[in-house]
Design a protein around this motif. Structure first.
Motif, PDB file in Angstrom:
ATOM      1  N   TRP A   1      49.231  33.796  42.455  1.00 51.41           N
ATOM      2  CA  TRP A   1      48.235  33.464  41.438  1.00 51.41           C
ATOM      3  C   TRP A   1      48.607  32.133  40.784  1.00 51.41           C
TER       4      TRP A   1
ATOM      5  N   ASP B   1      42.642  35.549  37.170  1.00 47.58           N
ATOM      6  CA  ASP B   1      41.464  36.413  37.180  1.00 47.58           C
ATOM      7  C   ASP B   1      41.897  37.872  37.271  1.00 47.58           C
ATOM      8  N   ASN B   2      40.940  38.749  37.525  1.00 46.97           N
ATOM      9  CA  ASN B   2      41.198  40.185  37.565  1.00 46.97           C
ATOM     10  C   ASN B   2      42.171  40.581  38.665  1.00 46.97           C
ATOM     11  N   ASP B   3      42.253  39.781  39.726  1.00 45.84           N
ATOM     12  CA  ASP B   3      43.114  40.111  40.855  1.00 45.84           C
ATOM     13  C   ASP B   3      44.531  39.573  40.716  1.00 45.84           C
ATOM     14  N   SER B   4      44.794  38.804  39.675  1.00 50.61           N
ATOM     15  CA  SER B   4      46.142  38.270  39.498  1.00 50.61           C
ATOM     16  C   SER B   4      47.121  39.420  39.303  1.00 50.61           C
TER      17      SER B   4
END
Length: 534
Positions: free
Chosen positions: A121, A127-130
């Motif tokens: 990341w 973002d939400n996936d970090s």
């Protein structure tokens, strides 16, 4: 004006104390937002995160914080630490303040403690996936109302990172005051969740009762390739193959027959209809016979029938047929071939492992990545430390003075509105209602119940009605669980039967209930409505 100056002096003094505490204590990271965040905190440049962050004062204070300034937006911002924080040794305390200045109907107010960037990341791409190690803080929307504590842990066998959620976390305070959230990770594998310095939850990372899914997988799992044998019989009882229908059993005998001994009651008005035209009804002036049809006066109950035993054509009533037995079926007996409920055999779990303590990934950054329908969410005094006393000192010097001022102001407003004492009761009631709304068996009804509770919070005068509505919903669900969702039949008293007649008796009782229900519907037709009524 004097009060404002006094407050300013207090907060300046508190700022000096905090600076000294931070300089001389075991605080690993501390952010008071006394200075603007630009250049220190990095706002995500991802397109979907359009929410604007502001350096803003907390309402009624001289103290600054990081403000979520827009409704119905995604917000994302991150602060990289000077060096990663190792979570494997000793005590680690995670603490921060949040004030929901406009309440929280639907949205998050939690922090994400991110893994090093080698995990994949970047600050500007946050973002939400970090990937994170721990997610902690308030979240409320629909059936969700909890102070989250989630940690991600790598399975050493499979290499997969799994989210482990704290079971039965505390609920989010429902007011608009500043609250401080604390998570204490202990070296004995315990985690303590505190709200406003009060312990709300204690859990063990290795306990299967405290996290879902459990950190340590089960030793065995059902064999996915095992299949139930074709000759496996799961029926505990079967119809007796040797039973025969008695010769005198008449399946065609009706349940009810005419009562030949019944006589028409004296005074029965056979020539009088049960309903008559309403003599006081008047044809409306705007009635158009061509468009509306011929006008008919609405019907009312015939007043002559009130003092009589009955009106209209008298019909001989029905009575239970003593010869009725219903459809015959063989009684049940124990199944000699019964083998029980089949389950696949257990095999060793290839993903099973053992740990003495969680293998947490280090914290390299603190991120706030939320979606919310409310603005006015203010974050402040974010702390990471390995000393519980440091966390306590900061709570006492930063959070407590603000909370006391806000609480006193709220009490004064309640007293002036004549609501002193009532608010406390309402708060206790809503705390219970939110716990009820999270009961697992409510299923799809949880979201609707949560909407009712949130509506009552805004309109306290409807609280009693909401409580009644929730009680009705829960009672209905319980009825469905107990009776399979079927419409309740009329109670039918059935005389005790011999064991071999038990099933036939039950069949007769059920059939009788259905027949009586049909009879009631036939004998009680809907009243005729006039064209005007329609």
């Amino acid at each position: 004006m004097k009060m404002s100056s006094l407050n300013l002096c207090c907060f300046l003094l508190i700022g000096c104390l905090i600076s000294q505490i931070y300089a001389s204590s075991d605080a690993i990271f501390y952010e008071s937002f006394d200075e603007p965040f630009e250049g220190s905190w990095i706002v995500s440049e991802k397109e979907e995160y359009s929410g604007v962050w502001k350096h803003s004062k907390s309402e009624g204070h001289e103290d600054f914080g990081l403000l979520v300034s827009e409704k119905a937006r995604k917000h994302a911002i991150v602060k990289e630490l000077e060096k990663p924080v190792v979570l494997k040794d000793g005590t680690i305390v995670l603490q921060f303040e949040v004030r929901l200045q406009n309440g929280l109907e639907c949205g998050g107010a939690y922090l994400k403690y991110l893994r090093p960037q080698e995990a994949g990341w970047t600050a500007k791409g946050f973002d939400n996936d970090s990937p994170y190690s721990i997610m902690f803080g308030p979240d409320k929307c629909g059936a969700t109302n909890k102070v989250h504590f989630i940690f991600k842990h790598k399975n050493p066998k499979s290499g997969e990172y799994v989210e482990h959620h704290l079971k039965f976390p505390p609920s989010v305070p429902s007011d608009k005051l500043t609250h401080v959230y604390t998570a204490i990770l202990k070296p004995d594998n315990e985690v303590i969740i505190m709200v406003d310095g009060e312990e709300k939850k204690k859990a063990n990372f290795l306990s299967s009762d405290d996290f879902e899914p459990a950190l340590i997988p089960p030793k065995t799992i059902p064999d996915p390739e095992d299949q139930k044998p074709e000759d496996w019989d799961e029926r505990a009882q079967i119809p007796d193959p040797e039973a025969k229908k008695p010769e005198d059993w008449d399946e065609d005998a009706p349940m009810e027959i005419l009562d030949e001994e019944a006589e028409k009651p004296e005074g029965w008005l056979e020539d009088e209809p049960e309903e008559v035209d309403d003599p006081e009804a008047v044809k409306p002036e705007d009635w158009d016979d061509e468009e509306d049809g011929e006008w008919e006066a609405p019907k009312i109950d015939n007043p002559k029938c009130e003092s009589a035993p009955g009106c209209g054509e008298w019909r001989r009533p029905l009575k239970r047929n003593p010869a009725y037995k219903g459809k015959w079926s063989a009684p049940l007996i124990e199944n000699p071939a019964y083998k029980g409920i089949w389950e696949p055999r257990q095999i060793p779990n290839p993903d099973y492992f053992e740990l003495e303590s969680p293998d947490f990934e280090p914290i390299a950054a603190i991120g706030i990545e939320i979606w919310t329908m409310q603005d006015g969410i203010l974050f402040d005094n974010i702390l990471i430390t390995n000393d519980e006393k440091t966390a306590l000192t900061i709570r006492e010097t930063t959070w407590k003075p603000k909370f006391k001022l806000e609480e006193d102001k709220q009490k004064a407003e309640e007293q002036s509105a004549g609501l002193d004492g009532l608010k406390g009761i309402q708060k206790a009631v809503f705390d219970v209602l939110y716990k009820i709304a999270n009961l697992p068996f409510l299923g799809d009804h949880q979201e609707k119940i949560m909407e009712l509770i949130e509506k009552a919070e805004k309109q306290p005068n409807i609280t009693i009605g909401v409580i009644v509505s929730i009680a009705v919903v829960i009672f209905s669900i319980l009825l469905k669980l107990l009776f399979g969702g079927k419409k309740a039949k009329k109670a039918v008293t059935v005389a005790p039967q011999k064991e071999d007649e038990g099933e036939a008796s039950n069949t007769a009782a059920a059939a009788e209930g259905e027949e009586e229900e049909k009879k009631e519907e036939q004998n009680d037709p809907p009243r005729r409505r006039t064209r005007r009524d329609n």
